[in-house]
Design an enzyme around this catalytic site. Structure first.
Site, short mmCIF file in Angstrom:
data_model
loop_
_atom_site.label_atom_id
_atom_site.label_comp_id
_atom_site.label_asym_id
_atom_site.label_seq_id
_atom_site.Cartn_x
_atom_site.Cartn_y
_atom_site.Cartn_z
N TYR A 98 5.10 9.94 -14.28
CA TYR A 98 4.65 8.56 -14.13
C TYR A 98 3.37 8.42 -14.95
CZ TYR A 98 7.65 8.19 -9.94
OH TYR A 98 8.71 8.17 -9.06
N PRO A 147 10.25 -0.85 -7.75
CA PRO A 147 10.89 0.46 -7.88
C PRO A 147 9.93 1.64 -7.91
CG PRO A 147 10.94 -0.73 -9.97
CD PRO A 147 10.46 -1.70 -8.95
N TYR A 193 5.60 9.96 -0.78
CA TYR A 193 6.62 10.11 -1.83
C TYR A 193 7.84 10.85 -1.29
CZ TYR A 193 8.50 10.53 -6.54
OH TYR A 193 9.31 10.43 -7.65
#
Ligand code: DHB
Length: 351
Positions: free
Chosen positions: A162, A254, A346
């Site tokens: 990311y 998302p 997460y």
């Protein structure tokens, strides 16, 4: 612009356990990729969050479209599902004899029910039956979208990356050792026809940084689309004998891949409530379903919002906002407490 929903590919352990319990994890167990960490990058620096080391849990990378296929196969074996019903209407949901009417192949049909589970997504009819005077909607629309690209090339890294880059967010994900899934943040006015594959690859190479770019294999896109980002929760998730689950009740951006996992935890709470009802005759589980599901939904909405804020460049964002983002990334990179908070969310909070 193509208005698509991102179908992410990261399953929490709780979701995998649930699928296993219902006998739907065969292919997932064989083909799913276990990931013990994720990489966060910003302005040329990258650090790893050791998901497994910090929480004892991995995540499993397995495409949502694959999972839908597995579930549909099982459904077809165990039941007589009706797909593509038309003119679906719900009736008498506030009584204990609700029913559904629909037509299939031009024939009108009626289904008498004890309960109706509205698992028909954000554009389905389920959520339209929560009366306006009890329904409350909470929404945040983000001023950008994600352009996603799927290609049959090996991933550039064995874990997801990311990246918060001055040109915007980028994500390197995967579906298998030979299939990559990439995303770049784009403005809401961007059109897919202005993004030939090479432009997407070039943008990814810049935003993911030289190390990932050096290992990034390019290839023709199998799929390419732009999806807007938003957070949305409609409460309550139950009215009378209608119980909503998944996107029918809530949408998350998302970032962090929570959407499917939330649908799984809703399904878990919903099945608990129904099993309790049929075993004991008690409606306590049904009555408590909305509050129980929403408690977990809001935590995932919070995490998805936070992760989105942290990793994207907002149009018109000032230097202060950017400095705070960078400080937070540095904190996550260097604080076990900070990293653990990210990791715990997460990998998924308990069902
Ligand atoms: C994917 C999508 C996400 O939103 C995410 O956070 C991770 C992975 C994906 O499609 O692979």
């Amino acid at each position: 612009m193509w208005r698509r929903r991102i179908r992410a590919g990261v399953l929490e352990q709780g979701t995998v356990d649930l699928l296993q319990q219902v006998g739907a994890a065969g292919r997932l167990r064989a083909e799913g990729l276990r990931h013990d960490g994720v990489v966060l990058a910003s302005d040329g620096e990258a650090f790893r969050i050791d998901l497994h080391g910090l929480t004892g849990k991995p995540v499993t990378v397995y495409g949502q479209t694959e999972l839908t296929r597995d579930l549909n196969e099982i459904l077809a074996e165990r039941d007589q599902p009706v797909f593509e019903a038309e003119d679906v209407q719900l009736h008498d949901i506030a009584t204990d004899r609700p029913f559904v009417t629909y037509s299939k192949d031009g024939v009108a049909r009626q289904l008498d029910c004890d309960f109706i589970a509205g698992c028909d997504g954000a554009h389905g009819v389920g959520h339209t039956h929560i009366p306006a005077d009890v329904r409350r909607v909470y929404e945040r629309v983000y001023p950008f979208g994600w352009l996603g690209l799927l290609a049959d090339v090996p991933p550039c890294n064995d874990e997801l990356i990311y990246s918060n880059h001055p040109r915007g967010f980028a994500l390197a994900s995967m579906r298998s050792p030979t299939r990559s899934r990439y995303y770049v943040q784009v403005g809401l006015d961007e059109r897919i026809q202005d993004w030939p594959d090479e432009r997407v690859w070039d943008e990814l190479a810049v935003r993911l940084g030289p190390k990932a770019a050096g290992r990034m294999a390019r290839g023709p896109s199998l799929e390419k689309s732009i999806a807007p980002l938003r957070s949305y929760v409609a409460e309550p998730m139950r009215h009378g004998r209608l119980l909503l689950a998944g996107d029918a009740a809530h949408i998350v951006p998302p970032t962090g891949a929570k959407g499917l996992n939330l649908a799984a935890s809703d399904a878990h709470y919903l099945s608990d409530a129904l099993i309790d009802f049929y075993r004991s005759g008690s409606t306590a589980g049904i009555d408590g379903y909305s509050a129980r599901a929403l408690a977990r939904v809001w935590k995932a909405v919070r995490f998805s919002w936070w992760f989105t804020q942290l990793m994207h460049r907002f149009p018109g964002e000032d230097a202060f906002t950017h400095k705070v983002q960078m400080a937070e990334l540095e904190y996550l990179a260097n604080s076990r407490a900070g990293a653990t908070a990210l990791a715990e969310n997460y990998v998924g909070l308990p069902f």
